[in-house]
Design a protein around this motif. Structure first.
Motif, PDB file in Angstrom:
ATOM      1  N   MET A 173      10.027  13.350   0.508  1.00  0.00           N
ATOM      2  CA  MET A 173      10.068  12.695   1.812  1.00  0.00           C
ATOM      3  C   MET A 173       8.874  13.099   2.677  1.00  0.00           C
ATOM      4  SD  MET A 173      12.557  10.615   1.799  1.00  0.00           S
ATOM      5  CE  MET A 173      12.575  10.220   3.550  1.00  0.00           C
ATOM      6  N   LEU A 174       8.461  14.359   2.558  1.00  0.00           N
ATOM      7  CA  LEU A 174       7.280  14.827   3.285  1.00  0.00           C
ATOM      8  C   LEU A 174       6.067  13.970   2.958  1.00  0.00           C
ATOM      9  CD1 LEU A 174       5.832  17.128   4.967  1.00  0.00           C
ATOM     10  CD2 LEU A 174       5.440  18.235   2.756  1.00  0.00           C
ATOM     11  N   LEU A 175       5.840  13.724   1.670  1.00  0.00           N
ATOM     12  CA  LEU A 175       4.667  12.941   1.260  1.00  0.00           C
ATOM     13  C   LEU A 175       4.856  11.456   1.518  1.00  0.00           C
ATOM     14  CD1 LEU A 175       1.981  13.924  -0.043  1.00  0.00           C
ATOM     15  CD2 LEU A 175       3.797  15.626   0.092  1.00  0.00           C
ATOM     16  N   LEU A 176       6.070  10.954   1.335  1.00  0.00           N
ATOM     17  CA  LEU A 176       6.317   9.534   1.588  1.00  0.00           C
ATOM     18  C   LEU A 176       5.973   9.179   3.033  1.00  0.00           C
ATOM     19  CD1 LEU A 176       7.432   6.727   0.952  1.00  0.00           C
ATOM     20  CD2 LEU A 176       9.727   7.622   1.386  1.00  0.00           C
ATOM     21  N   LEU A 177       6.443   9.981   3.973  1.00  0.00           N
ATOM     22  CA  LEU A 177       6.189   9.690   5.383  1.00  0.00           C
ATOM     23  C   LEU A 177       4.823  10.195   5.838  1.00  0.00           C
ATOM     24  CD1 LEU A 177       9.716  10.521   6.866  1.00  0.00           C
ATOM     25  CD2 LEU A 177       8.799   8.307   6.175  1.00  0.00           C
ATOM     26  N   GLY A 178       4.374  11.336   5.298  1.00  0.00           N
ATOM     27  CA  GLY A 178       3.092  11.895   5.720  1.00  0.00           C
ATOM     28  C   GLY A 178       1.909  11.074   5.248  1.00  0.00           C
ATOM     29  N   ASN A 179       1.812  10.848   3.942  1.00  0.00           N
ATOM     30  CA  ASN A 179       0.715  10.016   3.453  1.00  0.00           C
ATOM     31  C   ASN A 179       0.973   8.543   3.706  1.00  0.00           C
ATOM     32  OD1 ASN A 179      -0.922  12.084   2.715  1.00  0.00           O
ATOM     33  ND2 ASN A 179      -0.671  11.838   0.516  1.00  0.00           N
ATOM     34  N   GLY A 180       2.243   8.199   3.974  1.00  0.00           N
ATOM     35  CA  GLY A 180       2.531   6.825   4.384  1.00  0.00           C
ATOM     36  C   GLY A 180       1.839   6.468   5.692  1.00  0.00           C
ATOM     37  N   VAL A 181       1.844   7.397   6.634  1.00  0.00           N
ATOM     38  CA  VAL A 181       1.178   7.106   7.911  1.00  0.00           C
ATOM     39  C   VAL A 181      -0.335   7.050   7.729  1.00  0.00           C
ATOM     40  CG1 VAL A 181       0.942   9.481   8.785  1.00  0.00           C
ATOM     41  CG2 VAL A 181       1.199   7.599  10.387  1.00  0.00           C
ATOM     42  N   VAL A 182      -0.879   7.862   6.822  1.00  0.00           N
ATOM     43  CA  VAL A 182      -2.322   7.795   6.552  1.00  0.00           C
ATOM     44  C   VAL A 182      -2.687   6.435   5.957  1.00  0.00           C
ATOM     45  CG1 VAL A 182      -4.256   8.860   5.343  1.00  0.00           C
ATOM     46  CG2 VAL A 182      -2.393  10.288   6.203  1.00  0.00           C
ATOM     47  N   ALA A 183      -1.862   5.962   5.028  1.00  0.00           N
ATOM     48  CA  ALA A 183      -2.106   4.632   4.447  1.00  0.00           C
ATOM     49  C   ALA A 183      -2.031   3.552   5.518  1.00  0.00           C
ATOM     50  CB  ALA A 183      -1.092   4.364   3.333  1.00  0.00           C
ATOM     51  N   ASN A 184      -1.079   3.663   6.418  1.00  0.00           N
ATOM     52  CA  ASN A 184      -0.922   2.668   7.482  1.00  0.00           C
ATOM     53  C   ASN A 184      -2.150   2.609   8.386  1.00  0.00           C
ATOM     54  OD1 ASN A 184       0.359   0.715   9.025  1.00  0.00           O
ATOM     55  ND2 ASN A 184       1.504   2.188  10.240  1.00  0.00           N
ATOM     56  N   VAL A 185      -2.779   3.755   8.608  1.00  0.00           N
ATOM     57  CA  VAL A 185      -3.941   3.813   9.497  1.00  0.00           C
ATOM     58  C   VAL A 185      -5.226   3.396   8.783  1.00  0.00           C
ATOM     59  CG1 VAL A 185      -5.413   5.393  10.831  1.00  0.00           C
ATOM     60  CG2 VAL A 185      -2.923   5.544  11.024  1.00  0.00           C
ATOM     61  N   LEU A 186      -5.366   3.751   7.505  1.00  0.00           N
ATOM     62  CA  LEU A 186      -6.662   3.581   6.834  1.00  0.00           C
ATOM     63  C   LEU A 186      -6.816   2.328   5.992  1.00  0.00           C
ATOM     64  CD1 LEU A 186      -7.490   7.217   5.649  1.00  0.00           C
ATOM     65  CD2 LEU A 186      -8.151   6.069   7.769  1.00  0.00           C
ATOM     66  N   LEU A 187      -5.728   1.800   5.467  1.00  0.00           N
ATOM     67  CA  LEU A 187      -5.876   0.661   4.552  1.00  0.00           C
ATOM     68  C   LEU A 187      -6.060  -0.662   5.301  1.00  0.00           C
ATOM     69  CD1 LEU A 187      -3.231   1.563   1.822  1.00  0.00           C
ATOM     70  CD2 LEU A 187      -5.701   1.968   1.783  1.00  0.00           C
ATOM     71  N   LYS A 188      -6.632  -1.623   4.634  1.00  0.00           N
ATOM     72  CA  LYS A 188      -7.001  -2.905   5.239  1.00  0.00           C
ATOM     73  C   LYS A 188      -5.770  -3.734   5.600  1.00  0.00           C
ATOM     74  CE  LYS A 188      -9.688  -7.086   4.223  1.00  0.00           C
ATOM     75  NZ  LYS A 188     -10.503  -7.790   3.198  1.00  0.00           N
ATOM     76  N   ASP A 189      -5.810  -4.306   6.800  1.00  0.00           N
ATOM     77  CA  ASP A 189      -4.851  -5.316   7.263  1.00  0.00           C
ATOM     78  C   ASP A 189      -3.415  -4.814   7.434  1.00  0.00           C
ATOM     79  OD1 ASP A 189      -6.844  -7.227   7.386  1.00  0.00           O
ATOM     80  OD2 ASP A 189      -6.468  -7.964   5.351  1.00  0.00           O
ATOM     81  N   THR A 190      -3.218  -3.498   7.538  1.00  0.00           N
ATOM     82  CA  THR A 190      -1.882  -2.995   7.850  1.00  0.00           C
ATOM     83  C   THR A 190      -1.613  -3.173   9.343  1.00  0.00           C
ATOM     84  OG1 THR A 190      -2.619  -0.754   8.360  1.00  0.00           O
ATOM     85  CG2 THR A 190      -2.100  -1.248   6.055  1.00  0.00           C
ATOM     86  N   LYS A 191      -0.358  -3.090   9.731  1.00  0.00           N
ATOM     87  CA  LYS A 191      -0.003  -3.214  11.148  1.00  0.00           C
ATOM     88  C   LYS A 191      -0.542  -2.049  11.974  1.00  0.00           C
ATOM     89  CE  LYS A 191       2.476  -6.972  10.609  1.00  0.00           C
ATOM     90  NZ  LYS A 191       2.072  -8.270  11.195  1.00  0.00           N
ATOM     91  N   GLY A 192      -0.763  -0.905  11.314  1.00  0.00           N
ATOM     92  CA  GLY A 192      -1.254   0.264  12.037  1.00  0.00           C
ATOM     93  C   GLY A 192      -2.712   0.556  11.803  1.00  0.00           C
ATOM     94  N   HIS A 193      -3.450  -0.399  11.252  1.00  0.00           N
ATOM     95  CA  HIS A 193      -4.834  -0.150  10.865  1.00  0.00           C
ATOM     96  C   HIS A 193      -5.672   0.365  12.027  1.00  0.00           C
ATOM     97  CE1 HIS A 193      -8.584  -0.477   8.706  1.00  0.00           C
ATOM     98  NE2 HIS A 193      -9.092  -1.218   9.682  1.00  0.00           N
TER      99      HIS A 193
END
Length: 253
Positions: A13-33
């Motif tokens: 769960m630590l990695l799912l939510l922790g690296n999940g937020v990194v993916a949301n910020v860094l990857l193309k066309d996400t809602k949190g980009h």
């Protein structure tokens, strides 16, 4: 729930939510980009909160080999009733943490798979799996990771559970419930805000190495190499910081 399963699920769960937020910020066309560092550090703080309250009652919520080894160095974990070193228990915790990190990161990839497919920035893809320094200086990077992890483990070793007592209260279960995980989450948030700038504050060998391995194994299109020349720093630095914190805590108590 066994300690092994608790450490596995908590780290997952630590990695799912922790690296999940990194993916949301860094990857193309996400809602949190491109929403920035504050979103990442807040997301990681929440990830720690969730991982800790899931596993705390069953394993003590280490979720981090540096924490496990720091507690071992402080004599607070892995010491049997006859004083023998229970290295198998330490190894079991660390194995569960690495497996949980790998599975949690795989779930992040599944959730963001379309965005991994369309993101062209290879460094951004790798950054959703593992850390990298702002300035590449092995000694400075190693020291930074050691300092950040020292702050984590040293503070954890001095956390005191609230105590209530009184006549007729013997055996009563009094506590904060899941909210008791909040101090550790705030600690990690503070470390990210204060010390995360130089290296991205891995402060956890499993958090960095487990996902870095998965980056190599998962079928991500147009990905770069795993930056393996740097990979030893977020493993060795946190272990050094955790062990130093454990040894120093003995000298001060």
């Amino acid at each position: 729930m066994t300690p092994f399963i608790a450490e596995f699920l908590g780290t997952m769960m630590l990695l799912l939510l922790g690296n999940g937020v990194v993916a949301n910020v860094l990857l193309k066309d996400t809602k949190g980009h491109d929403s920035g560092w504050i979103v990442i550090t807040m997301g990681w703080g929440i990830a720690v909160f969730v991982g800790v309250f899931i596993s705390a009652d069953y394993s003590g919520a280490h979720l981090n080999p540096a924490v496990t080894l720091g507690l071992f160095a402080a004599g607070k974990f892995g010491i049997g009733p006859e004083g023998q070193l229970m290295l198998a228990e330490v190894g079991s915790y660390i194995l569960a943490q690495f497996l949980g990190a790998a599975v949690g990161m795989t779930l992040v990839w599944l959730a963001y798979r379309d965005h991994y497919d369309t993101t062209e920035d290879q460094d951004a893809k790798l950054a959703t799996f593992s850390t990298a320094p702002a300035y590449r200086n092995p000694i400075s990077n190693l020291v930074t990771e050691a300092i950040g992890t020292f702050a984590l483990v040293f503070a954890v070793l001095f956390m005191v559970a609230p105590e209530l007592g009184g006549e007729g209260m013997e055996g009563a279960k009094i506590g904060l419930g899941a909210i008791g995980a909040l101090p550790v989450a705030l600690l990690v948030l503070g470390i990210g805000l204060s010390l995360g700038g130089p290296t991205g504050y891995a402060i956890n060998p499993a958090r960095d190495l487990g996902p870095r391995i998965m980056h190599s194994l998962l079928p991500i299109p147009r990905k770069r190499d795993g930056d393996w020349g740097y990979a030893w720093i977020p493993v060795v630095g946190p272990i050094l910081g955790g062990v130093i914190a454990g040894v120093l805590s003995i000298a001060l108590t």
